[in-house]
Scaffold this motif. Structure first.
Motif, PDB file in Angstrom:
ATOM      1  N   LEU A 115      -2.796  -1.254  -3.192  1.00  0.00           N
ATOM      2  CA  LEU A 115      -2.918  -0.204  -2.357  1.00  0.00           C
ATOM      3  C   LEU A 115      -2.398   1.232  -3.286  1.00  0.00           C
ATOM      4  O   LEU A 115      -2.787   2.242  -3.094  1.00  0.00           O
ATOM      5  CB  LEU A 115      -1.691  -0.315  -1.260  1.00  0.00           C
ATOM      6  CG  LEU A 115      -2.449  -1.456  -0.163  1.00  0.00           C
ATOM      7  CD1 LEU A 115      -1.223  -1.603   0.996  1.00  0.00           C
ATOM      8  CD2 LEU A 115      -3.685  -0.905   0.653  1.00  0.00           C
ATOM      9  N   PHE A 116      -1.395   0.647  -4.021  1.00  0.00           N
ATOM     10  CA  PHE A 116      -1.075   1.987  -4.990  1.00  0.00           C
ATOM     11  C   PHE A 116      -2.063   2.587  -5.822  1.00  0.00           C
ATOM     12  O   PHE A 116      -2.327   3.773  -5.880  1.00  0.00           O
ATOM     13  CB  PHE A 116       0.060   1.607  -5.813  1.00  0.00           C
ATOM     14  CG  PHE A 116       0.699   2.253  -7.031  1.00  0.00           C
ATOM     15  CD1 PHE A 116       1.604   3.401  -6.441  1.00  0.00           C
ATOM     16  CD2 PHE A 116       0.182   2.758  -8.205  1.00  0.00           C
ATOM     17  CE1 PHE A 116       2.135   4.303  -7.526  1.00  0.00           C
ATOM     18  CE2 PHE A 116       0.529   3.673  -9.089  1.00  0.00           C
ATOM     19  CZ  PHE A 116       1.586   4.377  -8.672  1.00  0.00           C
ATOM     20  N   ILE A 117      -2.920   1.566  -6.514  1.00  0.00           N
ATOM     21  CA  ILE A 117      -4.075   2.070  -7.238  1.00  0.00           C
ATOM     22  C   ILE A 117      -5.250   2.730  -6.274  1.00  0.00           C
ATOM     23  O   ILE A 117      -5.763   3.686  -6.681  1.00  0.00           O
ATOM     24  CB  ILE A 117      -4.838   0.929  -8.059  1.00  0.00           C
ATOM     25  CG1 ILE A 117      -3.728   0.348  -9.102  1.00  0.00           C
ATOM     26  CG2 ILE A 117      -6.171   1.127  -8.747  1.00  0.00           C
ATOM     27  CD1 ILE A 117      -4.169  -0.786  -9.637  1.00  0.00           C
ATOM     28  N   ALA A 118      -5.435   2.150  -5.022  1.00  0.00           N
ATOM     29  CA  ALA A 118      -6.251   2.812  -4.119  1.00  0.00           C
ATOM     30  C   ALA A 118      -5.693   4.354  -3.835  1.00  0.00           C
ATOM     31  O   ALA A 118      -6.515   5.173  -3.608  1.00  0.00           O
ATOM     32  CB  ALA A 118      -6.285   2.109  -2.856  1.00  0.00           C
ATOM     33  N   ASP A 119      -4.367   4.290  -3.584  1.00  0.00           N
ATOM     34  CA  ASP A 119      -4.053   5.899  -3.324  1.00  0.00           C
ATOM     35  C   ASP A 119      -4.304   6.986  -4.532  1.00  0.00           C
ATOM     36  O   ASP A 119      -4.803   7.857  -4.156  1.00  0.00           O
ATOM     37  CB  ASP A 119      -2.619   5.827  -3.318  1.00  0.00           C
ATOM     38  CG  ASP A 119      -2.100   5.056  -1.852  1.00  0.00           C
ATOM     39  OD1 ASP A 119      -2.834   5.174  -0.935  1.00  0.00           O
ATOM     40  OD2 ASP A 119      -0.856   4.638  -1.943  1.00  0.00           O
TER      41      ASP A 119
END
Length: 595
Positions: A413-417
């Motif tokens: 999710l961090f990378i997606a953000d």
């Protein structure tokens, strides 16, 4: 009836494999090695091998199946990616060397028919040659790549159409207007019928098999062989050559006829049977027809034809490319990339020799011309693209955009953000709680088993450009990347590989055309825990000199092992991309890393 000489066939296949493997290791298409082996071991030099009736039959079947495979590899939608520029490059890169090649042979007192055959040979370009070189030079996402692929498609198709006309003309045996009209009418009827059959009848067959739940790969392969042979026979009846029918069959079998996975499996079968078995027999035996006497008797013709092929292709492409508005320098780069010749040229030349339209001397010249011009491609294309890159004129152009991220864990999710902004992001996970959290953060999500094709279908994988596998299980990540490659042709696959010895390793990435996330083996759980607890810091480093991602990791590991590079930011284009192996970080770009 002649018996098949097993020993002769064994030596041909073994030598073809050795020659092809060596050529591929050097970055060239396998057919160059196969041709050279045929010249080396054939009558031209050592005389260890010779042709026979059975070898000729196998070779002819080989080129039919190879043309099916070439047709199946062509995607007409690729033309849209290059649009006007691709069309200009293809026309200029075919017409100019075609005209120059034609008058060159007439200058050396060749016949008109021989001149047309040579003109076709210098006009074509090799799709397979460029595909490999574009990967090696990391150019697949550039505008040049799409122009080159479109140019290869158009020039080879145009060459085959002109070739069809020549075969019809030779078959007619006369030049009266009524006879020529009938020849043209038969050719038009052939193309019209095969097009209608491909567009309307073959999809009906595919729907019938799907509704009847017939999924046997063997049955599908047999049906496709029947279709190929039927199209080939139609071509012969129309006064054309069987390879035209095989090519047309391949074009229409490629998409929309059978189920995607079955089509992919059949494509692999045709690749293995043609490229792996029968086509090498053709290319090695083609080398048997080469005579080295041309270096003594027709050296100036060889030099002139090769020079005309190179100059005509590069200059013709660059001149016709000017109206695209992309500049003459990019036109020259495209021209150098289109300079290689390949399978279609050798096949056409071989048929011309078989029909007595060209002599063994001219055939030998065309073979050596194909070898010499193809050898120049990686050298000249490397030089011209570096030239463009140094001037800031190497333009990227993504054909498929958006990301699929496997793993709705905190790191995923961090990378997606960080990626969510300039491209669409879809997150896949088998855990409902993780999926709910991703949904709450506004992401498109798919809950399901990543190893099932329908899960990726729900994520619209056929439209996406990058697949990122970020689960803690390396084997699942690799299998998912393989499915993304096999069934949905996603061009970029990035996989998290754990340092644990669990049966998956970085060496397996090459088999699925994937690279490792973070350019290193990485443990998922510790970083997910740090992100959940907030026990991490975001850092940025601006790059002053070009460096590979792997070199960046090695440099910073020496200083501090507790860092994780996640994103590369291109400030000029306001574009972000994942940090992964096999990428270059350019001056002015920023590496975002966690510590």
């Amino acid at each position: 009836m002649e018996e098949l000489n097993i020993l002769n066939l064994l030596i041909i296949l073994s030598s073809a494999w050795i020659g092809g493997s060596l050529a591929k290791k050097l970055g060239y298409p396998a057919i160059l090695g196969e041709l050279l082996i045929g010249i080396l071991l054939g009558p031209a030099l050592f005389g260890m091998l010779e042709s026979s009736e059975m070898i000729n039959v196998l070779a002819e079947v080989g080129i039919i199946l190879l043309m099916v495979y070439i047709g199946m590899e062509i995607n007409f939608r690729d033309l849209g990616k290059a649009s006007w520029a691709g069309l200009l490059a293809a026309i200029g890169g075919f017409i100019v060397p075609f005209i120059m090649g034609y008058y060159t042979i007439l200058f050396f007192d060749g016949t008109q028919m021989a001149a047309i055959f040579v003109a076709i040979a210098v006009g074509v370009t090799s799709l397979a040659t460029k595909s490999r070189i574009l990967v090696d030079l990391k150019l697949l996402n550039t505008r040049i790549a799409y122009v080159l692929m479109a140019g290869a498609l158009i020039s080879d198709t145009l060459a085959l159409v002109i070739f069809a006309g020549i075969i019809s003309y030779v078959d007619a045996g006369s030049i009266d207007s009524l006879g020529l009209t009938w020849v043209a009418a038969k050719a038009i009827l052939f193309f019209a019928f095969t097009a209608l059959a491909g567009i309307y009848l073959l999809p009906l067959l595919g729907k019938f098999l799907y509704k009847a739940n017939i999924t046997s790969r063997t049955l599908h392969f047999t049906l496709i062989l029947i279709i190929v042979l039927a199209f080939s026979e139609l071509a012969e009846l129309a006064g054309l050559h069987s390879i035209l029918g095989a090519f047309m069959a391949g074009l229409f079998i490629r998409d929309g006829v059978f189920q995607r996975q079955i089509s992919k499996d059949i494509n692999h079968i045709f690749h293995d049977v043609s490229v792996g078995f029968l086509a090498p027999i053709f290319f090695v035996s083609a080398g048997f027809n080469v005579t080295l006497e041309v270096f003594q008797t027709d050296l100036w013709m060889l030099i002139t034809v090769t020079a005309v092929a190179m100059i005509g292709k590069i200059v013709g492409t660059a001149v016709f490319y000017l109206p695209s508005g992309y500049g003459w320098r990019e036109g020259i780069a495209v021209g150098t990339g289109m300079n290689g010749r390949g399978a279609v040229e050798i096949i056409i030349a071989g048929i011309g020799l078989q029909m007595g339209i060209i002599t063994s001397e001219i055939f030998s010249i065309l073979v050596f011309m194909a070898i010499f011009t193809t050898l120049t491609v990686p050298v000249l294309l490397t030089w011209t693209t570096k030239w463009l890159r140094s001037r800031g004129e190497l333009i990227t152009q993504e054909s498929r955009s958006g990301y699929i991220i496997l793993g709705a864990n905190p790191l995923g999710l961090f990378i997606a953000d960080k990626l969510n902004g300039n491209q669409d992001v879809v997150i896949i996970d088998g855990n409902r709680e993780h999926i709910m959290e991703a949904k709450e953060r506004g992401y498109k999500t798919v809950h399901g088993n990543i190893l099932k094709e329908e899960t990726l279908e729900d994520a619209k994988a056929i439209e996406k450009g990058t697949f990122i596998a970020l689960t803690g299980n390396s084997e699942i990540n690799l299998l998912a990347a393989q499915l993304a490659d096999d069934a949905f042709f996603i061009p970029n696959k990035i996989v998290l590989v754990s340092p644990n010895k669990n049966g998956a390793d970085v060496e397996l990435l090459d088999k699925v055309n994937a690279t490792s996330m973070f350019a290193n083996k990485t443990e998922l759980e510790p970083w997910s825990n740090r992100i959940t607890s907030g026990n991490f810091k975001e850092n940025e480093q601006k790059i002053e000199e070009e460096i590979t991602t792997r070199e960046w990791v090695k440099e910073h590991q020496d200083i501090n092992n507790e860092i994780l590079p996640v994103i590369i930011i291109n400030t000029e284009g306001n574009h972000t991309r994942p940090f992964h192996y096999n990428d270059d970080i350019l001056p002015g770009e920023i590496v975002l890393y966690l510590s």
